[in-house]
Design a protein around this motif. Structure first.
Motif, PDB file in Angstrom:
ATOM      1  N   VAL A   1      63.220 -82.344   8.988  1.00  0.00           N
ATOM      2  CA  VAL A   1      62.488 -81.178   9.435  1.00  0.00           C
ATOM      3  C   VAL A   1      61.250 -81.611  10.206  1.00  0.00           C
ATOM      4  O   VAL A   1      60.622 -82.625   9.886  1.00  0.00           O
ATOM      5  CB  VAL A   1      62.064 -80.290   8.239  1.00  0.00           C
ATOM      6  N   THR A   2      60.922 -80.867  11.244  1.00  0.00           N
ATOM      7  CA  THR A   2      59.635 -80.995  11.936  1.00  0.00           C
ATOM      8  C   THR A   2      59.097 -79.581  12.133  1.00  0.00           C
ATOM      9  O   THR A   2      59.858 -78.652  12.387  1.00  0.00           O
ATOM     10  CB  THR A   2      59.761 -81.694  13.294  1.00  0.00           C
ATOM     11  N   ALA A   3      57.765 -79.442  12.006  1.00  0.00           N
ATOM     12  CA  ALA A   3      57.166 -78.118  12.144  1.00  0.00           C
ATOM     13  C   ALA A   3      55.677 -78.253  12.411  1.00  0.00           C
ATOM     14  O   ALA A   3      55.021 -79.151  11.867  1.00  0.00           O
ATOM     15  CB  ALA A   3      57.389 -77.297  10.879  1.00  0.00           C
ATOM     16  N   PRO A   4      55.132 -77.350  13.234  1.00  0.00           N
ATOM     17  CA  PRO A   4      53.680 -77.341  13.432  1.00  0.00           C
ATOM     18  C   PRO A   4      53.004 -76.588  12.283  1.00  0.00           C
ATOM     19  O   PRO A   4      53.454 -75.517  11.879  1.00  0.00           O
ATOM     20  CB  PRO A   4      53.522 -76.587  14.753  1.00  0.00           C
ATOM     21  N   VAL A   5      51.940 -77.163  11.732  1.00  0.00           N
ATOM     22  CA  VAL A   5      51.246 -76.561  10.600  1.00  0.00           C
ATOM     23  C   VAL A   5      49.737 -76.709  10.796  1.00  0.00           C
ATOM     24  O   VAL A   5      49.254 -77.765  11.229  1.00  0.00           O
ATOM     25  CB  VAL A   5      51.666 -77.237   9.269  1.00  0.00           C
ATOM     26  N   ASP A   6      49.007 -75.628  10.482  1.00  0.00           N
ATOM     27  CA  ASP A   6      47.547 -75.663  10.526  1.00  0.00           C
ATOM     28  C   ASP A   6      47.009 -76.097   9.164  1.00  0.00           C
ATOM     29  O   ASP A   6      47.241 -75.420   8.156  1.00  0.00           O
ATOM     30  CB  ASP A   6      46.978 -74.287  10.891  1.00  0.00           C
ATOM     31  N   ILE A   7      46.310 -77.208   9.122  1.00  0.00           N
ATOM     32  CA  ILE A   7      45.735 -77.733   7.879  1.00  0.00           C
ATOM     33  C   ILE A   7      44.255 -78.037   8.116  1.00  0.00           C
ATOM     34  O   ILE A   7      43.915 -78.884   8.965  1.00  0.00           O
ATOM     35  CB  ILE A   7      46.479 -78.987   7.392  1.00  0.00           C
ATOM     36  N   LEU A   8      43.419 -77.314   7.407  1.00  0.00           N
ATOM     37  CA  LEU A   8      41.963 -77.492   7.502  1.00  0.00           C
ATOM     38  C   LEU A   8      41.483 -77.426   8.940  1.00  0.00           C
ATOM     39  O   LEU A   8      40.676 -78.244   9.415  1.00  0.00           O
ATOM     40  CB  LEU A   8      41.552 -78.822   6.861  1.00  0.00           C
ATOM     41  N   GLY A   9      42.012 -76.438   9.661  1.00  0.00           N
ATOM     42  CA  GLY A   9      41.569 -76.199  11.025  1.00  0.00           C
ATOM     43  C   GLY A   9      42.201 -77.099  12.060  1.00  0.00           C
ATOM     44  O   GLY A   9      41.855 -77.000  13.245  1.00  0.00           O
ATOM     45  N   GLN A  10      43.118 -77.964  11.660  1.00  0.00           N
ATOM     46  CA  GLN A  10      43.785 -78.851  12.607  1.00  0.00           C
ATOM     47  C   GLN A  10      45.262 -78.477  12.740  1.00  0.00           C
ATOM     48  O   GLN A  10      45.913 -78.133  11.761  1.00  0.00           O
ATOM     49  CB  GLN A  10      43.692 -80.311  12.157  1.00  0.00           C
ATOM     50  N   ARG A  11      45.753 -78.530  13.973  1.00  0.00           N
ATOM     51  CA  ARG A  11      47.174 -78.285  14.240  1.00  0.00           C
ATOM     52  C   ARG A  11      47.916 -79.613  14.158  1.00  0.00           C
ATOM     53  O   ARG A  11      47.786 -80.476  15.023  1.00  0.00           O
ATOM     54  CB  ARG A  11      47.344 -77.669  15.628  1.00  0.00           C
ATOM     55  N   LEU A  12      48.699 -79.773  13.100  1.00  0.00           N
ATOM     56  CA  LEU A  12      49.413 -81.021  12.866  1.00  0.00           C
ATOM     57  C   LEU A  12      50.922 -80.797  12.923  1.00  0.00           C
ATOM     58  O   LEU A  12      51.400 -79.678  12.709  1.00  0.00           O
ATOM     59  CB  LEU A  12      49.043 -81.607  11.501  1.00  0.00           C
ATOM     60  N   THR A  13      51.653 -81.871  13.205  1.00  0.00           N
ATOM     61  CA  THR A  13      53.112 -81.820  13.175  1.00  0.00           C
ATOM     62  C   THR A  13      53.605 -82.457  11.877  1.00  0.00           C
ATOM     63  O   THR A  13      53.402 -83.651  11.643  1.00  0.00           O
ATOM     64  CB  THR A  13      53.730 -82.564  14.366  1.00  0.00           C
ATOM     65  N   VAL A  14      54.215 -81.631  11.059  1.00  0.00           N
ATOM     66  CA  VAL A  14      54.740 -82.078   9.774  1.00  0.00           C
ATOM     67  C   VAL A  14      56.181 -82.540   9.961  1.00  0.00           C
ATOM     68  O   VAL A  14      56.955 -81.921  10.704  1.00  0.00           O
ATOM     69  CB  VAL A  14      54.675 -80.937   8.738  1.00  0.00           C
ATOM     70  N   SER A  15      56.566 -83.613   9.285  1.00  0.00           N
ATOM     71  CA  SER A  15      57.944 -84.092   9.344  1.00  0.00           C
ATOM     72  C   SER A  15      58.340 -84.648   7.992  1.00  0.00           C
ATOM     73  O   SER A  15      57.493 -84.999   7.168  1.00  0.00           O
ATOM     74  CB  SER A  15      58.114 -85.168  10.420  1.00  0.00           C
ATOM     75  N   GLY A  16      59.640 -84.720   7.758  1.00  0.00           N
ATOM     76  CA  GLY A  16      60.136 -85.253   6.501  1.00  0.00           C
ATOM     77  C   GLY A  16      61.601 -84.946   6.311  1.00  0.00           C
ATOM     78  O   GLY A  16      62.292 -84.480   7.229  1.00  0.00           O
ATOM     79  N   THR A  17      62.107 -85.214   5.123  1.00  0.00           N
ATOM     80  CA  THR A  17      63.519 -85.013   4.813  1.00  0.00           C
ATOM     81  C   THR A  17      63.664 -84.077   3.621  1.00  0.00           C
ATOM     82  O   THR A  17      62.698 -83.807   2.898  1.00  0.00           O
ATOM     83  CB  THR A  17      64.212 -86.351   4.491  1.00  0.00           C
TER      84      THR A  17
END
Length: 262
Positions: A166-182
């Motif tokens: 999976v990959t997804a854009p996520v807002d964490i503590l005001g930052q736009r990050l790309t999350v990835s994993g299985t």
């Protein structure tokens, strides 16, 4: 007179050979006609089954390209007389079902019915049950359809080294990050696919406990049991496996009325 006698004896042999050749030709022609008649009858049955499958898919609010049906076993006509058929195969392509108002795409669904029982009266009248001893199905669920059911903007699913990724854009503590994993993928009760995302990461994740907690909460939010669209012929999902083309689904059923799909 001594020379004419042998010539007189050769004529019956020639007539015998001609009769034998004629008989062989007639048998070959008759055999050919029987084969043609057998295949014509099988073709009629295949079209009738395809029409029935289309009607049943419509009842389930599903659709697909015209079903491809193959009645196995030869000769077909002796199976009709015996009321038992070796195998009936059905292929659905570009199939689409609905789950909670969302369209789920199945690029291909293969159904293989074995030991099909149907009396001649049932075939003639269209009334009565057509029962299969076993029905096995294999299909593929498109990843984009599965991602839509998770209802997370920008989330994408795929396969890598036999794992669901999976990959997804996520807002964490005001930052736009790309999350990835299985994710671990298993079968859940009720023809559902259980997704469990246990190992997510994000490049640039702030090195504070709250950031990790928010990422873990996101993982739990997408770790759900996803329902699959209703499968025909009472098929129950037994196995799911990530593959490059989509999520492969294996299903089966026993003692199934195949003239009443769903």
């Amino acid at each position: 007179m001594a020379e004419a006698y042998p010539a007189y004896e050769r004529r019956p042999r020639r007539r015998g050979r001609k009769v034998l050749v004629t008989l062989v030709v007639l048998l070959l022609l008759l055999g050919g006609l029987l084969v043609v008649a057998d295949r014509v009858a099988a073709g009629v049955a295949e079209r009738a089954i395809a029409d029935q499958v289309e009607r049943e898919l419509a009842k389930q609010q599903a659709r697909s390209a015209p079903p491809q049906v193959d009645v196995g076993g030869f000769p077909f006509l002796t199976q009709v007389l015996g009321g038992r058929y070796e195998r009936i195969s059905i292929v659905l392509t570009d199939a689409q079902g609905a789950v909670e108002g969302n369209a789920v795409n199945l690029p291909r669904l293969d159904v293989d019915a074995r030991g099909v029982r149907a009396s001649l009266d049932t075939l003639r009248s269209g009334r009565g049950d057509v029962i299969a001893d076993t029905v096995d199905g294999t299909g593929t669920v498109a990843y984009d359809s599965l991602a839509k059911l998770l209802d997370r903007p920008g989330l994408k699913l795929g396969e890598q080294n036999g794992k669901l990724v999976v990959t997804a854009p996520v807002d964490i503590l005001g930052q736009r990050l790309t999350v990835s994993g299985t994710a671990d993928v298993t079968v859940a009760e009720g023809n559902k696919v259980a997704l469990r995302f246990n190992d997510l990461s994000a490049e640039g994740l702030p090195a504070v406990p709250l950031a990790r907690t928010l990422l873990n909460n996101y993982a739990r939010g997408i770790s759900v049991d996803v329902p699959l669209p209703e499968l025909p012929f009472q098929l129950t999902v037994r196995k799911v496996e990530p593959r490059p083309e989509g999520l492969a689904v294996t299903a089966d059923a026993r003692d199934v009325p195949i003239n009443q799909a769903g």
